[in-house]
Structure formats: C-alpha cells, structure tokens
Design an enzyme around this catalytic site. Structure first.
Site, PDB file in Angstrom:
ATOM      1  N   TYR A  33       8.026  -0.068  -7.421  1.00  0.00           N
ATOM      2  CA  TYR A  33       8.096  -0.180  -8.879  1.00  0.00           C
ATOM      3  C   TYR A  33       7.358   0.954  -9.545  1.00  0.00           C
ATOM      4  O   TYR A  33       6.591   1.682  -8.913  1.00  0.00           O
ATOM      5  CB  TYR A  33       7.539  -1.531  -9.346  1.00  0.00           C
ATOM      6  CG  TYR A  33       6.030  -1.640  -9.351  1.00  0.00           C
ATOM      7  CD1 TYR A  33       5.313  -1.553 -10.539  1.00  0.00           C
ATOM      8  CD2 TYR A  33       5.325  -1.843  -8.169  1.00  0.00           C
ATOM      9  CE1 TYR A  33       3.926  -1.671 -10.550  1.00  0.00           C
ATOM     10  CE2 TYR A  33       3.945  -1.961  -8.172  1.00  0.00           C
ATOM     11  CZ  TYR A  33       3.251  -1.868  -9.364  1.00  0.00           C
ATOM     12  OH  TYR A  33       1.883  -1.968  -9.366  1.00  0.00           O
ATOM     13  N   ARG A  52       7.272  10.077  -8.362  1.00  0.00           N
ATOM     14  CA  ARG A  52       6.582   9.167  -7.436  1.00  0.00           C
ATOM     15  C   ARG A  52       7.522   8.075  -6.944  1.00  0.00           C
ATOM     16  O   ARG A  52       7.462   7.666  -5.776  1.00  0.00           O
ATOM     17  CB  ARG A  52       5.352   8.557  -8.108  1.00  0.00           C
ATOM     18  CG  ARG A  52       4.503   7.715  -7.152  1.00  0.00           C
ATOM     19  CD  ARG A  52       3.197   7.291  -7.775  1.00  0.00           C
ATOM     20  NE  ARG A  52       3.395   6.446  -8.938  1.00  0.00           N
ATOM     21  CZ  ARG A  52       2.404   6.019  -9.727  1.00  0.00           C
ATOM     22  NH1 ARG A  52       1.155   6.396  -9.484  1.00  0.00           N
ATOM     23  NH2 ARG A  52       2.653   5.245 -10.767  1.00  0.00           N
ATOM     24  N   ARG A 101      18.576 -14.813   4.695  1.00  0.00           N
ATOM     25  CA  ARG A 101      17.244 -14.249   4.925  1.00  0.00           C
ATOM     26  C   ARG A 101      17.127 -13.759   6.359  1.00  0.00           C
ATOM     27  O   ARG A 101      17.391 -14.487   7.315  1.00  0.00           O
ATOM     28  CB  ARG A 101      16.184 -15.318   4.649  1.00  0.00           C
ATOM     29  CG  ARG A 101      14.747 -14.824   4.814  1.00  0.00           C
ATOM     30  CD  ARG A 101      13.759 -15.940   4.530  1.00  0.00           C
ATOM     31  NE  ARG A 101      12.385 -15.459   4.585  1.00  0.00           N
ATOM     32  CZ  ARG A 101      11.657 -15.368   5.703  1.00  0.00           C
ATOM     33  NH1 ARG A 101      12.175 -15.737   6.872  1.00  0.00           N
ATOM     34  NH2 ARG A 101      10.407 -14.915   5.661  1.00  0.00           N
ATOM     35  N   LYS A 148       3.952   2.783  -3.985  1.00  0.00           N
ATOM     36  CA  LYS A 148       3.783   1.807  -5.066  1.00  0.00           C
ATOM     37  C   LYS A 148       4.742   0.635  -4.846  1.00  0.00           C
ATOM     38  O   LYS A 148       5.821   0.561  -5.444  1.00  0.00           O
ATOM     39  CB  LYS A 148       4.012   2.463  -6.423  1.00  0.00           C
ATOM     40  CG  LYS A 148       3.468   1.646  -7.603  1.00  0.00           C
ATOM     41  CD  LYS A 148       3.525   2.464  -8.879  1.00  0.00           C
ATOM     42  CE  LYS A 148       3.056   1.663 -10.091  1.00  0.00           C
ATOM     43  NZ  LYS A 148       1.611   1.367 -10.043  1.00  0.00           N
ATOM     44  N   GLU A 180     -10.252   1.983  -5.066  1.00  0.00           N
ATOM     45  CA  GLU A 180      -9.723   2.057  -6.432  1.00  0.00           C
ATOM     46  C   GLU A 180      -9.867   0.704  -7.099  1.00  0.00           C
ATOM     47  O   GLU A 180     -10.407  -0.230  -6.519  1.00  0.00           O
ATOM     48  CB  GLU A 180      -8.256   2.505  -6.416  1.00  0.00           C
ATOM     49  CG  GLU A 180      -7.357   1.639  -5.551  1.00  0.00           C
ATOM     50  CD  GLU A 180      -5.972   2.259  -5.350  1.00  0.00           C
ATOM     51  OE1 GLU A 180      -5.593   3.185  -6.089  1.00  0.00           O
ATOM     52  OE2 GLU A 180      -5.258   1.781  -4.441  1.00  0.00           O
ATOM     53  N   LEU A 205      -3.483   4.855  -4.527  1.00  0.00           N
ATOM     54  CA  LEU A 205      -2.277   5.261  -5.221  1.00  0.00           C
ATOM     55  C   LEU A 205      -2.494   6.631  -5.854  1.00  0.00           C
ATOM     56  O   LEU A 205      -3.541   6.901  -6.434  1.00  0.00           O
ATOM     57  CB  LEU A 205      -1.925   4.237  -6.307  1.00  0.00           C
ATOM     58  CG  LEU A 205      -0.620   4.505  -7.056  1.00  0.00           C
ATOM     59  CD1 LEU A 205       0.573   4.329  -6.129  1.00  0.00           C
ATOM     60  CD2 LEU A 205      -0.498   3.574  -8.255  1.00  0.00           C
TER      61      LEU A 205
END
Length: 285
Positions: A33, A52, A101, A148, A180, A205
C-alpha cells in the site's frame, strides 16, 4: 454524501465497493500500500510514493496493473470526485484472488487495485502544535520493513498499547536500538543541533517524507547523521520528532514519561515542518 472509491478500473460509491472474501489481501495480508498526502487538492511527493510502490511490487512479485501515469490520473480523479482539499489518497494493491484459500498461487494471478480518499486536517494538526508522547517497546515485526506491506498487526497492537498507556505513538526497539515509529520514521536532535536518524536498510521503511526532509535539511545547512541510536540517547536529546506522509513532522515531547528538551515542540522540528509544507505545496502546483 458517500465517497467514490476506485476498484479495478471502476469508480463506485463506498457502499458498493466490494472485493472477494478469497482475495489474498484479505486472507494473507498479501498486499502492499501507499498513502499520498493531499494539500490544497494537490498530491504531495506523489512521484516518490509511486516509485516505492513499484519497488514493493518487484520485491514481492505482485503485478502492477497500471502505469504510474495512470495511477496519478486515478488519484486526481478521486480527489475531484470527492472534492478533497486536505487529507490523503490511500492505495492498496493485493496479489489478487484465485479460487479457494491456498498458500501457493500461480504466476498469472490478476491483482486487486483499490484507492480511496480520506479527509483529514494535516496542516492545523493538534499533534503538530502540542507534540506527541511516545512509548517505547520491542520491535516484533518481520525483517523486510523496507517493503510497505499491509501486514500491520504488530504496529496496530503496539499503537493500541501506547494509547492505553496515555501516549500517542510508539518507537520500536531492536537489539537495543530504535528502528522507527509505529507508522513513521524517528529522529532525534543532539545538543549541537545535529539531526540523527537511522540509515536506510531492510530494518526500516524508506520514507518518502524522510527523503524530502533530509534533502531540505542539507539545503538549509542543517547537519544530518544517518546512524543508529539508543532509547537512552533519545531520552537525553535536545529534540525529537517523527515524519510520515500525512504527519509531515510531529514533534516528540516525551518518551516513556521522560520529558524531551523543554517538553514543548522544538524549534528545529517546527522549522523543518514549516519549510517542508511550503516546499511541498509549491512543488505540487
């Protein structure tokens, strides 16, 4: 009025926005995302976010079904349809849905692309004005934090614990060193006004706002040290702050109940925030 949401080539009302329960993003958090800030109806630092996104997709082997130019047009269309002036555009790309699944997947699986807007006060944020309180705790996330992904459960639990403890956010610690924040990059300012932040690696990140701030600091002759630092060093810092796409910079006024500096937003963090916002708007026009 309902927001308009983008799903796989269509603009639909939010109540009609649906994906399959068998989507791998839902079942496995097999998804990446990005969040791009919006100021005055303009996308902020969007080029970096889309670069990114492409990197995250390459690292995980997820197909990106549209070009960066097409994504930008989708973002701008959503901003217009939702009359968004200030807030953000959220983008999520999952590996997609393939039958029932199953942990494994085929190479030709088609991805799911979702975007929506969020209205939020970014410039006149109370956290920017008063600063935030931080709680430190162990970093329990996976080892590829440079990607991310939507695998955010450890960060959610950490942020919730901070909230229950009367704090606003967390700083995460691994091997005695700050990695972070729960959803941000972390910085301290030393007694001689050097800005210290952890260097880029798989451990953190690669923040788009971080990159812009470090360049701005250099442009304004603010010395940067990209190195690791301990929580004890943070306790003794002259200032501390965090950065992310929709916070820009939020000053840190306490960590684990210990007052940082004067206990009020520091002058260097405030200066960087003001410079960044002006630069971001001017660049986006």
């Amino acid at each position: 009025m309902e927001r308009t949401v983008y799903i796989n080539g269509e603009y639909v009302s939010e109540s009609e926005a649906k994906i399959s329960v068998f989507d791998r993003g839902f079942l496995f958090a097999d998804a990446v995302y990005e969040v791009t800030a919006v100021l005055e109806g303009l996308l902020i630092d969007n080029h970096g976010h889309l670069e990114r996104l492409e990197r995250s997709c390459r690292e995980l082997g997820i197909k990106l079904p549209v070009t960066s130019e097409e994504l930008t047009e989708i973002q701008k269309t959503l901003i217009e349809k939702n009359s968004l002036i200030e807030g953000g555009v959220y983008l999520q790309l999952t590996r997609g849905c393939e039958g029932d699944r199953d942990f494994s997947y085929s190479d030709d699986i088609e991805p799911t692309l979702v975007l929506f807007t969020q209205e939020r006060a970014l410039i006149n944020s109370s956290y920017a004005q008063k600063g935030i309180k931080i709680l430190s705790m162990d970093d329990l996330r996976w080892k590829r934090r440079d990607i991310k992904t939507t695998s955010l459960l450890p960060a959610c639990l950490a942020k919730q614990l901070a909230k229950q403890s009367g704090c606003d956010d967390v700083w995460l610690i691994e091997n005695g060193l700050i990695t972070e924040g729960g959803s941000s990059n972390a910085y301290i300012v030393t007694a001689d006004d050097k800005v210290v932040t952890r260097p880029l690696s798989n451990d953190i990140l690669h923040g788009i706002t971080r990159a812009s701030l470090l360049q701005l600091a250099k442009d304004f002759d603010i010395e940067i040290e990209e190195r690791e630092f301990t929580i004890e060093e943070a306790y003794e810092a002259k200032e501390a702050f965090v950065s992310s796409a929709t916070t820009f910079i939020w000053p840190v006024v306490s960590i684990d109940g210990k007052t940082i500096g004067s206990g009020k937003p520091g002058s260097l963090a405030t200066k960087l925030r003001d410079i960044y916002i002006k630069m971001a708007i001017d660049t986006a026009r």
